[in-house]
Design a protein around this motif. Sequence first.
Motif, PDB file in Angstrom:
ATOM      1  N   GLU A 197       0.897  -1.243   0.100  1.00 33.31           N
ATOM      2  CA  GLU A 197       0.003  -0.016   0.034  1.00 33.31           C
ATOM      3  C   GLU A 197       0.880   1.212  -0.092  1.00 33.31           C
ATOM      4  O   GLU A 197       0.639   2.144  -0.793  1.00 33.31           O
ATOM      5  N   GLU A 198       2.066   1.335   0.817  1.00 33.43           N
ATOM      6  CA  GLU A 198       2.920   2.345   0.709  1.00 33.43           C
ATOM      7  C   GLU A 198       3.515   2.426  -0.484  1.00 33.43           C
ATOM      8  O   GLU A 198       3.680   3.645  -0.970  1.00 33.43           O
ATOM      9  N   GLN A 199       3.796   1.643  -0.932  1.00 36.12           N
ATOM     10  CA  GLN A 199       4.525   1.428  -2.533  1.00 36.12           C
ATOM     11  C   GLN A 199       3.804   2.053  -3.388  1.00 36.12           C
ATOM     12  O   GLN A 199       3.961   2.775  -4.439  1.00 36.12           O
ATOM     13  N   SER A 200       2.468   1.756  -3.303  1.00 37.87           N
ATOM     14  CA  SER A 200       1.389   2.059  -4.329  1.00 37.87           C
ATOM     15  C   SER A 200       1.444   3.718  -3.980  1.00 37.87           C
ATOM     16  O   SER A 200       1.131   4.399  -4.969  1.00 37.87           O
ATOM     17  N   LYS A 201       1.448   4.259  -3.011  1.00 40.96           N
ATOM     18  CA  LYS A 201       1.098   5.631  -2.683  1.00 40.96           C
ATOM     19  C   LYS A 201       2.101   6.468  -3.164  1.00 40.96           C
ATOM     20  O   LYS A 201       2.169   7.366  -3.927  1.00 40.96           O
ATOM     21  N   THR A 202       3.421   5.718  -2.901  1.00 40.43           N
ATOM     22  CA  THR A 202       4.714   6.277  -3.453  1.00 40.43           C
ATOM     23  C   THR A 202       4.629   6.328  -5.114  1.00 40.43           C
ATOM     24  O   THR A 202       5.146   7.419  -5.581  1.00 40.43           O
ATOM     25  N   THR A 203       4.328   5.187  -5.678  1.00 41.95           N
ATOM     26  CA  THR A 203       4.160   5.271  -7.040  1.00 41.95           C
ATOM     27  C   THR A 203       3.406   6.163  -7.609  1.00 41.95           C
ATOM     28  O   THR A 203       3.602   7.024  -8.596  1.00 41.95           O
ATOM     29  N   GLN A 204       2.229   6.105  -6.914  1.00 42.67           N
ATOM     30  CA  GLN A 204       1.276   7.368  -7.344  1.00 42.67           C
ATOM     31  C   GLN A 204       1.841   8.861  -7.258  1.00 42.67           C
ATOM     32  O   GLN A 204       1.657   9.751  -8.171  1.00 42.67           O
ATOM     33  N   SER A 205       2.510   9.046  -6.251  1.00 39.19           N
ATOM     34  CA  SER A 205       3.358  10.229  -6.034  1.00 39.19           C
ATOM     35  C   SER A 205       4.243  10.547  -7.082  1.00 39.19           C
ATOM     36  O   SER A 205       4.403  11.765  -7.643  1.00 39.19           O
ATOM     37  N   LEU A 206       5.174   9.591  -7.424  1.00 41.25           N
ATOM     38  CA  LEU A 206       6.163   9.679  -8.415  1.00 41.25           C
ATOM     39  C   LEU A 206       5.360   9.745  -9.930  1.00 41.25           C
ATOM     40  O   LEU A 206       5.998  10.618 -10.456  1.00 41.25           O
ATOM     41  N   ALA A 207       4.255   9.535 -10.008  1.00 38.03           N
ATOM     42  CA  ALA A 207       3.615   9.614 -11.230  1.00 38.03           C
ATOM     43  C   ALA A 207       3.063  10.892 -11.265  1.00 38.03           C
ATOM     44  O   ALA A 207       3.334  11.644 -12.606  1.00 38.03           O
ATOM     45  N   VAL A 208       2.308  11.399 -10.382  1.00 36.80           N
ATOM     46  CA  VAL A 208       2.038  12.877 -10.374  1.00 36.80           C
ATOM     47  C   VAL A 208       3.332  13.723 -10.544  1.00 36.80           C
ATOM     48  O   VAL A 208       3.275  14.789 -11.253  1.00 36.80           O
ATOM     49  N   ASN A 209       4.600  13.507  -9.647  1.00 38.75           N
ATOM     50  CA  ASN A 209       5.615  14.409 -10.052  1.00 38.75           C
ATOM     51  C   ASN A 209       6.133  14.237 -11.463  1.00 38.75           C
ATOM     52  O   ASN A 209       6.616  15.260 -11.809  1.00 38.75           O
ATOM     53  N   ALA A 210       6.032  12.918 -12.037  1.00 35.85           N
ATOM     54  CA  ALA A 210       6.561  12.872 -13.400  1.00 35.85           C
ATOM     55  C   ALA A 210       5.755  13.700 -14.366  1.00 35.85           C
ATOM     56  O   ALA A 210       6.181  14.223 -15.423  1.00 35.85           O
ATOM     57  N   GLU A 211       4.536  13.743 -14.006  1.00 31.51           N
ATOM     58  CA  GLU A 211       3.299  14.639 -14.882  1.00 31.51           C
ATOM     59  C   GLU A 211       3.767  15.927 -14.735  1.00 31.51           C
ATOM     60  O   GLU A 211       3.743  16.816 -15.800  1.00 31.51           O
ATOM     61  N   GLU A 212       4.015  16.621 -13.509  1.00 35.32           N
ATOM     62  CA  GLU A 212       4.512  17.869 -13.342  1.00 35.32           C
ATOM     63  C   GLU A 212       5.887  18.117 -14.070  1.00 35.32           C
ATOM     64  O   GLU A 212       5.844  19.211 -14.774  1.00 35.32           O
ATOM     65  N   ILE A 213       6.871  17.414 -13.966  1.00 35.89           N
ATOM     66  CA  ILE A 213       8.243  17.438 -14.755  1.00 35.89           C
ATOM     67  C   ILE A 213       7.950  17.383 -16.264  1.00 35.89           C
ATOM     68  O   ILE A 213       8.317  18.429 -16.806  1.00 35.89           O
ATOM     69  N   SER A 214       7.030  16.789 -16.634  1.00 38.49           N
ATOM     70  CA  SER A 214       6.517  16.713 -18.070  1.00 38.49           C
ATOM     71  C   SER A 214       6.148  17.871 -18.690  1.00 38.49           C
ATOM     72  O   SER A 214       6.464  18.368 -19.592  1.00 38.49           O
TER      73      SER A 214
END
Length: 128
Positions: free
Chosen positions: A75-92
């Motif tokens: 569950e924690e990894q899933s939250k981290t992955t979602q956060s990384l995806a959001v950050n990647a979208e922001e970076i993009s």
Amino acid sequence: MDENMHTATATAEITKTIGLVQSDTDSVTKTMNAVLPKVEASVASSNQVIDMLSNIRTASDETLTMIRGVSSASEEQSKTTQSLAVNAEEISGTIQATAEAIVNSKHSTDELKALALELHNSVSYFKV
């Protein structure tokens, strides 16, 4: 004498009955003594089964605790992955905005270059 005979007969029957009861009691005692080790072995086996079931229960509890830990970590990894995806979208988005700014800057630079060339040509015209 009839009473004596009757008493003797009754005594003989009682003696015979007591003998049969004693014989049956001896037979039951022998059977119980023969069965006793089997009963004791069954009790020992039952105790072993109880110990084994207790061990299985303990192992099951430990496994459940580990599964809960893995679930929590997932569950924690899933939250981290979602956060990384959001950050990647922001970076993009930032990269895209920067690319657009660079393109706009190039257009402005090209326009400035054209104006500078035009100004140079205009100034050259007035040179003596």
